[in-house]
Design an enzyme around this catalytic site. Structure first.
Site, PDB file in Angstrom:
ATOM      1  CB  ALA A   1      -3.025  -8.486  -0.762  1.00 21.32           C
ATOM      2  CG  HIS A   2      -0.783  -6.681   4.684  1.00 22.97           C
ATOM      3  ND1 HIS A   2      -0.519  -6.380   5.995  1.00 22.97           N
ATOM      4  CD2 HIS A   2      -0.587  -5.537   3.997  1.00 22.97           C
ATOM      5  CE1 HIS A   2      -0.171  -5.102   6.091  1.00 22.97           C
ATOM      6  NE2 HIS A   2      -0.196  -4.563   4.891  1.00 22.97           N
TER       7      HIS A   2
ATOM      8  CB  THR B   1      10.611 -10.410 -11.635  1.00 20.28           C
ATOM      9  OG1 THR B   1      11.678 -10.265 -12.569  1.00 20.28           O
ATOM     10  CG2 THR B   1       9.995 -11.793 -11.763  1.00 20.28           C
TER      11      THR B   1
ATOM     12  N   GLY C   1       0.826  -1.204   0.000  1.00 16.83           N
ATOM     13  CA  GLY C   1       0.000   0.000   0.000  1.00 16.83           C
ATOM     14  C   GLY C   1       0.864   1.259   0.000  1.00 16.83           C
TER      15      GLY C   1
ATOM     16  CB  CYS D   1       3.844   3.030   9.724  1.00 16.90           C
ATOM     17  SG  CYS D   1       3.390   1.757   8.567  1.00 16.90           S
TER      18      CYS D   1
END
Lengths: 401, 401
Positions: free
Chosen positions: A202-203, A239, A73, A326
């Protein structure tokens, strides 16, 4: 004796849904190819990330081509803010950013300030709402971009993005919303919101770490943050993290299917915590009571430091946060809480319980018993707690008793 | 009939080492915490990424504090180039970048050119070497940074970084090397090389996708690429991809322990391919014969397009690449090959076989039989192959017969 463990920090991160992990496993082993390779390993990997893209797009009502994968994010937020500021710099160099934003927005904004952009920080009211009328007043001819979080992970308030977009669109301004805390947890519909850019991770919805995305509305030009190969149509190189992307797709599919059920499960648990704490003296709910994340209960506790609460609760197997993950180790009063008018002393007593599908009603009962006891114990040893009444109330918070 | 499958594209990506996957698994399930959280889930996650950091540091002879995790080699390259250019912009705005670089360096350099920096592209000789004397000549008073790849994944040539560093240090210039193709595959020692910055990617040495790192020499200031929380000492924000980082650590540990054995296994297999192809008419080895990656055999095949070879080989279960994975779908002649003086027609016939520990001597025998047959078959139908002798030799390549 086995200690009870209650994880109440789902805004920090979430356990993987077992189906998500299962979906990822083949891409660690037999299907390990690079999606850019032209032979079968590559084709299968490419097909897998494109199938995931459809699921992620469906979760937010976007087209697959509007989803650009990122690694987090935070990357999506930096990409949005910096990429759009640069893409439109010939039209203007003024940006509006709310004071409710995550560090990844605020610090990216500071970087832009050093790069010759002007940033105006939108004030918020005591519930944490950005007022669309204030946005209107702060728009200048130079404004190209507005970034307002969909919901703050610190106080849970869900912002009125749709109204802000209406104001912005009268002035041809791009709107980004950081929907990391909301995507997969409450309905997020880019078309209904009307935003041009939207960040997700996603987490935050039982998907893997290392997978995020930025929604970029069709036809919107953006400057890349990571240059390189032709991955993501040349807009984000590197990648692809195939297993994580596949997991994000599965998590998105599950979130879409189960969202209503999940919200209905979490809301009463959240409300139980909020109602319990309403009976504890000088504990204030932060954020809005109604327009808030379904599993989110956040408070400021007077005369106590958040850190001390966290440690005592952890000793009882209750895991929570003080402010955002954070910033919790930064040992500063949260800028988000300060922006809501909460006095800095009170802001030091911030605590957030964020619930997930692994929490049971028994977990919440346990918390509802233990948390007031922890507060009592800490106040007994707090030098600040002695002179109650001599000080002002922490009355700028939303919920009073 | 089960078709034989030979994966010869290890520079594109690698299968995970089984021990690496095993090391990652707990961090998908029970140990899912956010490393910034203060309670036990967070502490265990934090400990895990710090233990991994020690292993990654040991692989390249760095201190743990000198390793900054990223999500990929491309991110590390962008971070290095842009972050260092900005950090030193008050000292000068001139950068030297070699023509052997990966797209993530070349395209980041182009971005810097648009941002008021001057970039000089270092020429290479026909083996792909950057000449330290040329570097010396191209340095100006404004030069702050030189970026030269440690080895090109397209042609396998290992550059003389140590000699380039010597020249740079006479002028107080920072040196970055893209060691994505070398780290974990040949000895990489930041102290011996003398570089200030070095990029790596875990999936290049049997670690997971989604995990890379930038070595930043102690005391070197760099501007972040991704702003946000206090992760990575404030130099790279975003919730850490704990399982991938743990996997990178394990892969680094294995690579360090097994490096000699792996190189000794791969070199004879590589040499077998090179020796076989030396007997096929108008097939030219690209890159240096001696100073090359242990598992790397790359060629230009006259009168044939790389894409056609890839497809015919894939039909025989042989998986390889034409140029870098990131460019193979771009359908342009590789800038790296052109920079080595290879004519663009011949550069279209580029093919790379990159070996890994999953390849057997039988795989190589199979390739050595099938590849010349594929070339014969394609030349039978190639309109260009009719007038042999009327055209110049592709004589600018290194190996002749």
């Amino acid at each position: 004796m086995i200690m009870k463990k209650c994880y109440f920090d789902h805004v920090a991160t979430n356990p993987l849904h077992p189906d998500v992990l299962e979906s990822m496993m083949p891409y660690f082993t037999e299907e390990f190819g690079n999606p850019l390779s032209v032979y079968e390993y590559g084709i299968k990997a490419k097909d897998a990330i494109e199938a995931a893209r459809e699921k992620v797009a469906a979760l937010v009502h976007a087209k697959p081509a509007e989803i650009i994968y990122t690694s987090s994010g935070a990357e999506a937020n930096n990409f949005a803010l910096r990429g759009m500021a640069l893409a439109r710099q010939n039209e203007g160099k003024h940006i509006l950013v709310s004071r409710m934003e995550h560090h990844s927005i605020l610090n990216a904004a500071r970087f832009l300030e050093k790069s010759d952009f002007t940033v105006t920080y939108l004030p918020v009211d005591k519930s944490g709402f950005v007022d669309p009328d204030t946005v209107k007043k702060m728009i200048t001819k130079e404004t190209t971009l507005i970034s307002v979080t969909h919901a703050s992970s610190e106080v849970g308030t869900i912002e009125q993005i749709k109204e802000i977009v209406k104001v912005a669109k009268e002035h041809n301004i791009i709107v980004h919303t950081d929907a990391v805390a909301t995507t997969g947890n409450i309905p997020v519909d880019v078309q209904d919101l009307g935003v041009d850019l939207l960040s997700m991770a996603a987490h935050q919805f039982y998907g893997p770490k290392g997978a995020g995305a930025l929604y970029v509305k069709q036809g919107t030009r953006i400057v890349p943050l990571i240059y390189g190969g032709i991955q993501e149509s040349g807009r984000r190189a590197g990648t692809e993290n195939v297993p994580a992307i596949v997991g994000m797709g599965k998590a998105a599919e599950l979130a879409k299917a189960e969202m209503q059920k999940r919200m209905e499960y979490l809301r009463p648990l959240r409300d139980k915590i909020i109602d319990t704490m309403a009976n504890v003296e000088r504990v204030y709910l932060t954020g809005d009571r109604t327009a808030r994340l379904p599993g989110h209960a956040s408070f400021c506790v007077e005369y106590i430091e958040g850190e001390a609460m966290l440690l005592l609760l952890a000793a009882k197997g209750i895991f929570s946060a003080s402010g955002s993950a954070c910033s919790s180790k930064a040992l500063k009063a949260s800028p988000v809480l300060l922006s809501m008018g909460i006095p800095s002393g009170l802001a030091q007593g911030s605590i957030v319980f964020s619930l997930g599908m692994d929490n049971t009603p028994e977990d919440v009962d346990y918390l509802s018993n233990e948390f007031p006891a922890v507060i009592r114990r800490l106040r007994e040893i707090s030098p600040y707690a002695q002179g109650w009444g001599d000080r002002e109330e922490g009355g700028s918070c939303t919920v009073k008793k």
